[in-house]
Design a protein around this motif. Structure first.
Motif, PDB file in Angstrom:
ATOM      1  N   VAL A  56     -12.920  -2.140   3.551  1.00  0.00           N
ATOM      2  CA  VAL A  56     -13.731  -2.380   4.749  1.00  0.00           C
ATOM      3  C   VAL A  56     -13.565  -3.820   5.220  1.00  0.00           C
ATOM      4  CG1 VAL A  56     -16.097  -2.562   5.630  1.00  0.00           C
ATOM      5  CG2 VAL A  56     -15.427  -0.576   4.276  1.00  0.00           C
ATOM      6  N   ALA A  57     -13.606  -4.769   4.263  1.00  0.00           N
ATOM      7  CA  ALA A  57     -13.455  -6.181   4.617  1.00  0.00           C
ATOM      8  C   ALA A  57     -12.078  -6.452   5.219  1.00  0.00           C
ATOM      9  CB  ALA A  57     -13.672  -7.053   3.381  1.00  0.00           C
ATOM     10  N   ALA A  58     -11.044  -5.827   4.661  1.00  0.00           N
ATOM     11  CA  ALA A  58      -9.685  -6.026   5.169  1.00  0.00           C
ATOM     12  C   ALA A  58      -9.522  -5.403   6.550  1.00  0.00           C
ATOM     13  CB  ALA A  58      -8.673  -5.428   4.199  1.00  0.00           C
ATOM     14  N   ALA A  59     -10.082  -4.197   6.740  1.00  0.00           N
ATOM     15  CA  ALA A  59      -9.980  -3.517   8.037  1.00  0.00           C
ATOM     16  C   ALA A  59     -10.714  -4.305   9.118  1.00  0.00           C
ATOM     17  CB  ALA A  59     -10.543  -2.106   7.931  1.00  0.00           C
ATOM     18  N   LYS A  60     -11.814  -4.930   8.754  1.00  0.00           N
ATOM     19  CA  LYS A  60     -12.592  -5.739   9.704  1.00  0.00           C
ATOM     20  C   LYS A  60     -11.744  -6.867  10.272  1.00  0.00           C
ATOM     21  CE  LYS A  60     -16.707  -8.666  10.002  1.00  0.00           C
ATOM     22  NZ  LYS A  60     -17.856  -9.236   9.246  1.00  0.00           N
ATOM     23  N   ASP A  61     -10.895  -7.458   9.431  1.00  0.00           N
ATOM     24  CA  ASP A  61     -10.044  -8.570   9.858  1.00  0.00           C
ATOM     25  C   ASP A  61      -8.695  -8.102  10.404  1.00  0.00           C
ATOM     26  OD1 ASP A  61     -12.003 -10.304   9.080  1.00  0.00           O
ATOM     27  OD2 ASP A  61     -11.120 -10.740   7.126  1.00  0.00           O
ATOM     28  N   GLY A  62      -8.500  -6.794  10.438  1.00  0.00           N
ATOM     29  CA  GLY A  62      -7.220  -6.284  10.907  1.00  0.00           C
ATOM     30  C   GLY A  62      -6.113  -6.420   9.883  1.00  0.00           C
ATOM     31  N   SER A  63      -6.483  -6.684   8.620  1.00  0.00           N
ATOM     32  CA  SER A  63      -5.490  -6.839   7.538  1.00  0.00           C
ATOM     33  C   SER A  63      -5.198  -5.465   6.926  1.00  0.00           C
ATOM     34  CB  SER A  63      -6.026  -7.802   6.471  1.00  0.00           C
ATOM     35  OG  SER A  63      -6.324  -9.053   7.027  1.00  0.00           O
ATOM     36  N   TYR A  64      -4.510  -4.638   7.695  1.00  0.00           N
ATOM     37  CA  TYR A  64      -4.297  -3.252   7.265  1.00  0.00           C
ATOM     38  C   TYR A  64      -3.369  -3.154   6.055  1.00  0.00           C
ATOM     39  CZ  TYR A  64      -6.257  -2.608  11.907  1.00  0.00           C
ATOM     40  OH  TYR A  64      -7.065  -2.676  13.012  1.00  0.00           O
ATOM     41  N   GLY A  65      -2.451  -4.107   5.936  1.00  0.00           N
ATOM     42  CA  GLY A  65      -1.579  -4.119   4.763  1.00  0.00           C
ATOM     43  C   GLY A  65      -2.377  -4.321   3.489  1.00  0.00           C
ATOM     44  N   THR A  66      -3.392  -5.202   3.557  1.00  0.00           N
ATOM     45  CA  THR A  66      -4.261  -5.428   2.409  1.00  0.00           C
ATOM     46  C   THR A  66      -5.083  -4.186   2.101  1.00  0.00           C
ATOM     47  OG1 THR A  66      -4.438  -7.765   2.992  1.00  0.00           O
ATOM     48  CG2 THR A  66      -6.072  -6.906   1.463  1.00  0.00           C
ATOM     49  N   ALA A  67      -5.597  -3.534   3.155  1.00  0.00           N
ATOM     50  CA  ALA A  67      -6.432  -2.344   2.981  1.00  0.00           C
ATOM     51  C   ALA A  67      -5.666  -1.213   2.303  1.00  0.00           C
ATOM     52  CB  ALA A  67      -6.970  -1.883   4.337  1.00  0.00           C
ATOM     53  N   ILE A  68      -4.498  -0.872   2.850  1.00  0.00           N
ATOM     54  CA  ILE A  68      -3.701   0.227   2.287  1.00  0.00           C
ATOM     55  C   ILE A  68      -3.103  -0.186   0.952  1.00  0.00           C
ATOM     56  CG2 ILE A  68      -1.770   1.802   2.669  1.00  0.00           C
ATOM     57  CD1 ILE A  68      -4.164   2.229   4.521  1.00  0.00           C
ATOM     58  N   GLY A  69      -2.664  -1.442   0.840  1.00  0.00           N
ATOM     59  CA  GLY A  69      -2.099  -1.925  -0.420  1.00  0.00           C
ATOM     60  C   GLY A  69      -3.100  -1.877  -1.549  1.00  0.00           C
ATOM     61  N   SER A  70      -4.365  -2.179  -1.245  1.00  0.00           N
ATOM     62  CA  SER A  70      -5.420  -2.122  -2.257  1.00  0.00           C
ATOM     63  C   SER A  70      -5.600  -0.704  -2.778  1.00  0.00           C
ATOM     64  CB  SER A  70      -6.737  -2.638  -1.663  1.00  0.00           C
ATOM     65  OG  SER A  70      -7.789  -2.525  -2.591  1.00  0.00           O
ATOM     66  N   ALA A  71      -5.596   0.280  -1.859  1.00  0.00           N
ATOM     67  CA  ALA A  71      -5.739   1.685  -2.265  1.00  0.00           C
ATOM     68  C   ALA A  71      -4.551   2.134  -3.108  1.00  0.00           C
ATOM     69  CB  ALA A  71      -5.876   2.579  -1.019  1.00  0.00           C
ATOM     70  N   SER A 264      -9.842   7.464   4.524  1.00  0.00           N
ATOM     71  CA  SER A 264     -10.659   7.753   5.717  1.00  0.00           C
ATOM     72  C   SER A 264     -11.546   6.558   6.049  1.00  0.00           C
ATOM     73  CB  SER A 264     -11.504   9.014   5.510  1.00  0.00           C
ATOM     74  OG  SER A 264     -12.534   8.807   4.565  1.00  0.00           O
ATOM     75  N   VAL A 265     -12.063   5.870   5.017  1.00  0.00           N
ATOM     76  CA  VAL A 265     -12.857   4.658   5.241  1.00  0.00           C
ATOM     77  C   VAL A 265     -12.004   3.598   5.935  1.00  0.00           C
ATOM     78  CG1 VAL A 265     -13.927   2.676   4.080  1.00  0.00           C
ATOM     79  CG2 VAL A 265     -14.533   4.993   3.398  1.00  0.00           C
ATOM     80  N   ALA A 266     -10.758   3.440   5.506  1.00  0.00           N
ATOM     81  CA  ALA A 266      -9.857   2.459   6.129  1.00  0.00           C
ATOM     82  C   ALA A 266      -9.662   2.767   7.605  1.00  0.00           C
ATOM     83  CB  ALA A 266      -8.510   2.460   5.396  1.00  0.00           C
ATOM     84  N   VAL A 267      -9.435   4.054   7.908  1.00  0.00           N
ATOM     85  CA  VAL A 267      -9.204   4.463   9.301  1.00  0.00           C
ATOM     86  C   VAL A 267     -10.444   4.231  10.155  1.00  0.00           C
ATOM     87  CG1 VAL A 267      -8.728   6.417  10.829  1.00  0.00           C
ATOM     88  CG2 VAL A 267      -7.442   6.162   8.697  1.00  0.00           C
ATOM     89  N   PHE A 268     -11.604   4.713   9.691  1.00  0.00           N
ATOM     90  CA  PHE A 268     -12.819   4.619  10.495  1.00  0.00           C
ATOM     91  C   PHE A 268     -13.355   3.186  10.556  1.00  0.00           C
ATOM     92  CE2 PHE A 268     -13.136   9.244   9.291  1.00  0.00           C
ATOM     93  CZ  PHE A 268     -12.805   9.703  10.563  1.00  0.00           C
ATOM     94  N   ALA A 269     -13.114   2.390   9.503  1.00  0.00           N
ATOM     95  CA  ALA A 269     -13.504   0.979   9.551  1.00  0.00           C
ATOM     96  C   ALA A 269     -12.666   0.241  10.590  1.00  0.00           C
ATOM     97  CB  ALA A 269     -13.332   0.337   8.178  1.00  0.00           C
ATOM     98  N   ALA A 270     -11.373   0.539  10.621  1.00  0.00           N
ATOM     99  CA  ALA A 270     -10.489  -0.075  11.626  1.00  0.00           C
ATOM    100  C   ALA A 270     -10.947   0.304  13.036  1.00  0.00           C
ATOM    101  CB  ALA A 270      -9.043   0.368  11.397  1.00  0.00           C
ATOM    102  N   MET A 271     -11.323   1.574  13.227  1.00  0.00           N
ATOM    103  CA  MET A 271     -11.791   2.033  14.533  1.00  0.00           C
ATOM    104  C   MET A 271     -13.092   1.348  14.930  1.00  0.00           C
ATOM    105  SD  MET A 271     -11.053   6.117  14.227  1.00  0.00           S
ATOM    106  CE  MET A 271     -12.271   6.415  15.515  1.00  0.00           C
ATOM    107  N   SER A 272     -14.016   1.208  13.982  1.00  0.00           N
ATOM    108  CA  SER A 272     -15.327   0.649  14.298  1.00  0.00           C
ATOM    109  C   SER A 272     -15.237  -0.830  14.685  1.00  0.00           C
ATOM    110  CB  SER A 272     -16.284   0.819  13.110  1.00  0.00           C
ATOM    111  OG  SER A 272     -15.836   0.061  11.993  1.00  0.00           O
ATOM    112  N   TYR A 273     -14.259  -1.543  14.129  1.00  0.00           N
ATOM    113  CA  TYR A 273     -14.123  -2.972  14.416  1.00  0.00           C
ATOM    114  C   TYR A 273     -13.134  -3.261  15.535  1.00  0.00           C
ATOM    115  CZ  TYR A 273     -16.736  -4.051  10.153  1.00  0.00           C
ATOM    116  OH  TYR A 273     -17.718  -4.153   9.194  1.00  0.00           O
TER     117      TYR A 273
END
Length: 334
Positions: A56-71, A264-273
């Motif tokens: 969620v924190a990574a998606a908020k900043d647009g750091s999608y590589g961090t978000a997916i890489g973490s998973a 799904s959290v990564a996707v919807f967090a990215a959408m919400s921010y």
């Protein structure tokens, strides 16, 4: 650079401590309600909270590589190193009741579902993740919960797997339950407080070292994100056959959660921010990571389809983890 590394280590320590609180609370809550269902659901969701916080924190900043890489790093870490440590403990004198092998025959649903979700997640990532993929991941998570709940009802009609443990947990005083709930809540709060600064620190160290943030996320994030699961697995593995069974349920359940709920959290967090039409883009490095982790997940599951995991399987999984980490230094050059 030294300041960024100290900053990263500081927030990593905060996440580890919060994860320990969460693990302790979650384990005792699981003892109260007992069973494989708890390992698949309550304990799996609880031990996935650190990754959710980081994503969620990574998606908020647009750091999608961090978000997916973490998973992806979480699956790589626990399907190899995590399971290996659990097996080594359960099958040696490190356990209070050592076993020759851990029986995983009853986890047919989880094994098949993990393969399906890993492959589906990799295929959907070909053109990136958008709202449609988020809905698919949420639906897969709901289906898994429904199947797990149905199996729990079937088990209750037969001899409960954790009957003695369940009865013992209910005999414990209310103060014990209250303490567990307080620890669980404190750990959850600590995780979400530390997640965002941890992501910022990770990005800072990445810039200083000239290493891709995706690679660092795959290697470093699981140390914090998987800490509650690692602690609970070690504690459960030492308790004997029933504890090891719950530990396996926890690992398989949480990795299925990573392939469904976490994405799904990564996707919807990215959408919400970032807006309704936001899409998590595919990149060559992330695509290679996705392929690598999917292959390693399937290879790690092969011994499970023989329904028995022993010390040799643990050693093989450790070798697989070392190979996976070694590939982290090769993938950026491809």
């Amino acid at each position: 650079m030294a300041d960024n590394i100290l900053f990263l280590l500081g927030w990593l320590g905060e996440l580890i401590f919060a994860s320990w609180l969460l693990s302790d609370g979650a384990e005792h809550l699981a003892e109260r309600w007992g069973g494989r269902f708890v390992g698949r659901t309550l304990l799996s969701i609880a031990t996935t909270l650190p990754e959710i916080g980081i994503v969620v924190a990574a998606a908020k900043d647009g750091s999608y590589g961090t978000a997916i890489g973490s998973a992806l790093g979480s699956n790589l870490f626990m399907m190899t190193f995590g399971l290996a440590i659990m097996l080594i403990i359960a099958t040696t004198r490190l356990s209070k009741a050592p076993q020759k092998f851990v029986d995983v025959k009853e986890f047919g649903l989880d094994k098949i579902f993990l393969v399906i979700t890993a492959v589906v997640g990799a295929m959907l990532f070909i053109d990136g993740y958008d709202i449609t993929d988020g809905i698919i991941f949420t639906s897969l998570f709901a289906v898994y919960l429904a199947f797990a709940f149905r199996e729990m009802k079937k088990e209750k009609k037969m001899v409960p797997l954790e009957k003695d443990l369940h009865a013992e947990a209910h005999a414990k005083p209310k103060k014990h339950f209250a303490r567990s709930m307080i620890l669980f809540i404190a750990g959850t709060i600590g995780i979400f407080v530390g997640a965002e600064p941890f992501v910022h620190a990770l990005e800072g160290v990445s810039v200083d070292l000239g290493v891709s943030v995706v690679v660092l996320a795959v290697i470093v994030s699981p140390i914090a994100g998987e800490m509650p699961e690692k602690i609970s697995m070690i504690l459960l593995a030492r308790k004997g056959a029933n504890g090891a069974s719950i530990a396996v349920a926890n690992v398989l359940g949480s990795k299925i959660l990573n392939n469904t709920l976490l994405l799904s959290v990564a996707v919807f967090a990215a959408m919400s921010y970032r807006g309704f039409t936001t899409k998590i883009p595919n990149t060559p490095l992330l695509e290679n990571q996705m392929i690598l982790v999917t292959v390693i997940t399937i290879v790690a599951l092969v011994p499970m389809f023989k329904n028995k995991l022993g010390l040799k399987s643990g050693v093989m999984l450790l070798v697989l983890y070392v190979a996976g980490i070694g590939m982290q230094f090769v993938l950026p050059t491809l």
